[in-house]
Design a protein around this motif. Sequence first.
Motif, PDB file in Angstrom:
ATOM      1  N   TYR A 121       0.838  -1.211   0.000  1.00 28.54           N
ATOM      2  CA  TYR A 121       0.000   0.000   0.000  1.00 28.54           C
ATOM      3  C   TYR A 121       0.867   1.253   0.000  1.00 28.54           C
ATOM      4  CZ  TYR A 121      -2.727   3.922   1.424  1.00 28.54           C
ATOM      5  OH  TYR A 121      -3.269   5.184   1.467  1.00 28.54           O
ATOM      6  N   LEU A 122       1.893   1.289   0.828  1.00 33.90           N
ATOM      7  CA  LEU A 122       2.750   2.477   0.905  1.00 33.90           C
ATOM      8  C   LEU A 122       3.451   2.758  -0.426  1.00 33.90           C
ATOM      9  CD1 LEU A 122       4.242   1.982   4.484  1.00 33.90           C
ATOM     10  CD2 LEU A 122       2.439   3.589   3.768  1.00 33.90           C
ATOM     11  N   VAL A 123       3.891   1.700  -1.094  1.00 34.35           N
ATOM     12  CA  VAL A 123       4.502   1.872  -2.418  1.00 34.35           C
ATOM     13  C   VAL A 123       3.450   2.381  -3.405  1.00 34.35           C
ATOM     14  CG1 VAL A 123       5.534   0.638  -4.374  1.00 34.35           C
ATOM     15  CG2 VAL A 123       6.351   0.216  -2.039  1.00 34.35           C
ATOM     16  N   ASP A 124       2.269   1.786  -3.362  1.00 34.22           N
ATOM     17  CA  ASP A 124       1.197   2.215  -4.268  1.00 34.22           C
ATOM     18  C   ASP A 124       0.819   3.668  -4.024  1.00 34.22           C
ATOM     19  OD1 ASP A 124       1.246  -0.295  -5.298  1.00 34.22           O
ATOM     20  OD2 ASP A 124      -0.660  -0.940  -4.429  1.00 34.22           O
ATOM     21  N   ARG A 125       0.809   4.061  -2.776  1.00 34.17           N
ATOM     22  CA  ARG A 125       0.473   5.450  -2.437  1.00 34.17           C
ATOM     23  C   ARG A 125       1.482   6.416  -3.064  1.00 34.17           C
ATOM     24  NH1 ARG A 125      -1.691   8.051   2.943  1.00 34.17           N
ATOM     25  NH2 ARG A 125      -0.820  10.119   2.664  1.00 34.17           N
ATOM     26  N   ARG A 126       2.723   5.985  -3.138  1.00 34.63           N
ATOM     27  CA  ARG A 126       3.755   6.821  -3.745  1.00 34.63           C
ATOM     28  C   ARG A 126       3.721   6.776  -5.273  1.00 34.63           C
ATOM     29  NH1 ARG A 126       8.574   4.418  -3.556  1.00 34.63           N
ATOM     30  NH2 ARG A 126       9.473   5.107  -5.479  1.00 34.63           N
ATOM     31  N   LEU A 127       3.466   5.584  -5.847  1.00 34.47           N
ATOM     32  CA  LEU A 127       3.569   5.411  -7.292  1.00 34.47           C
ATOM     33  C   LEU A 127       2.262   5.591  -8.066  1.00 34.47           C
ATOM     34  CD1 LEU A 127       6.000   2.363  -7.544  1.00 34.47           C
ATOM     35  CD2 LEU A 127       6.516   4.787  -7.851  1.00 34.47           C
ATOM     36  N   TYR A 128       1.126   5.267  -7.463  1.00 34.10           N
ATOM     37  CA  TYR A 128      -0.140   5.336  -8.203  1.00 34.10           C
ATOM     38  C   TYR A 128      -0.405   6.705  -8.831  1.00 34.10           C
ATOM     39  CZ  TYR A 128      -2.255   0.738  -7.211  1.00 34.10           C
ATOM     40  OH  TYR A 128      -2.566  -0.593  -7.177  1.00 34.10           O
ATOM     41  N   PRO A 129      -0.164   7.814  -8.116  1.00 30.05           N
ATOM     42  CA  PRO A 129      -0.440   9.104  -8.759  1.00 30.05           C
ATOM     43  C   PRO A 129       0.325   9.288 -10.073  1.00 30.05           C
ATOM     44  CG  PRO A 129      -0.203   9.417  -6.411  1.00 30.05           C
ATOM     45  CD  PRO A 129       0.208   7.994  -6.702  1.00 30.05           C
ATOM     46  N   SER A 130       1.585   8.889 -10.119  1.00 28.91           N
ATOM     47  CA  SER A 130       2.366   9.056 -11.343  1.00 28.91           C
ATOM     48  C   SER A 130       1.948   8.067 -12.433  1.00 28.91           C
ATOM     49  CB  SER A 130       3.859   8.907 -11.049  1.00 28.91           C
ATOM     50  OG  SER A 130       4.148   7.588 -10.650  1.00 28.91           O
TER      51      SER A 130
END
Length: 158
Positions: A121-130
């Motif tokens: 989740y933490l990785v997705d939170r960082r990468l999903y917007p881009s």
Amino acid sequence: MNDRTVTPSPNSAAAASLRGVNPVALRLGYAGLIPFILGAALVWLVREDAHPYVTDGLSRYAAVVISFLGAIHWGLGFRQTVPSPTPFIWGVAPALLAWIASTMPAYAGLVIEGVLLIVCYLVDRRLYPSLGASAWLTLRFRLSAVAALCCFIAAQGT
């Protein structure tokens, strides 16, 4: 096929946070929590001789879900206009770590899988917007929080 999106009432902040999320994905995401919740509950309810079956089943299901979370990055990576290895590298890491965790005793493996769900989740939170997937973060948080908690509860029951 129907491409409707969730259209929440304007008064509901929680519903508004899921605007743009496909309602089928929303329902299936929540349904995907059933094995986590059932597995965590059964660890505490079944006889001792049934524990290995319950914990192994839950651990394997968690590993499949974690692998799926990594695989999403491959799909998003294919959509990039400027190629980057990041989504592909990250897409493999959760599957490998979850596979290792699923071979461990449940008291350790389920903890690792719970941590992996949080890290994903933490990785997705960082990468999903881009990667153009911000609309999914609220659902991802909810699903990851419940699934990780279930892994921790089940590990405690072993």
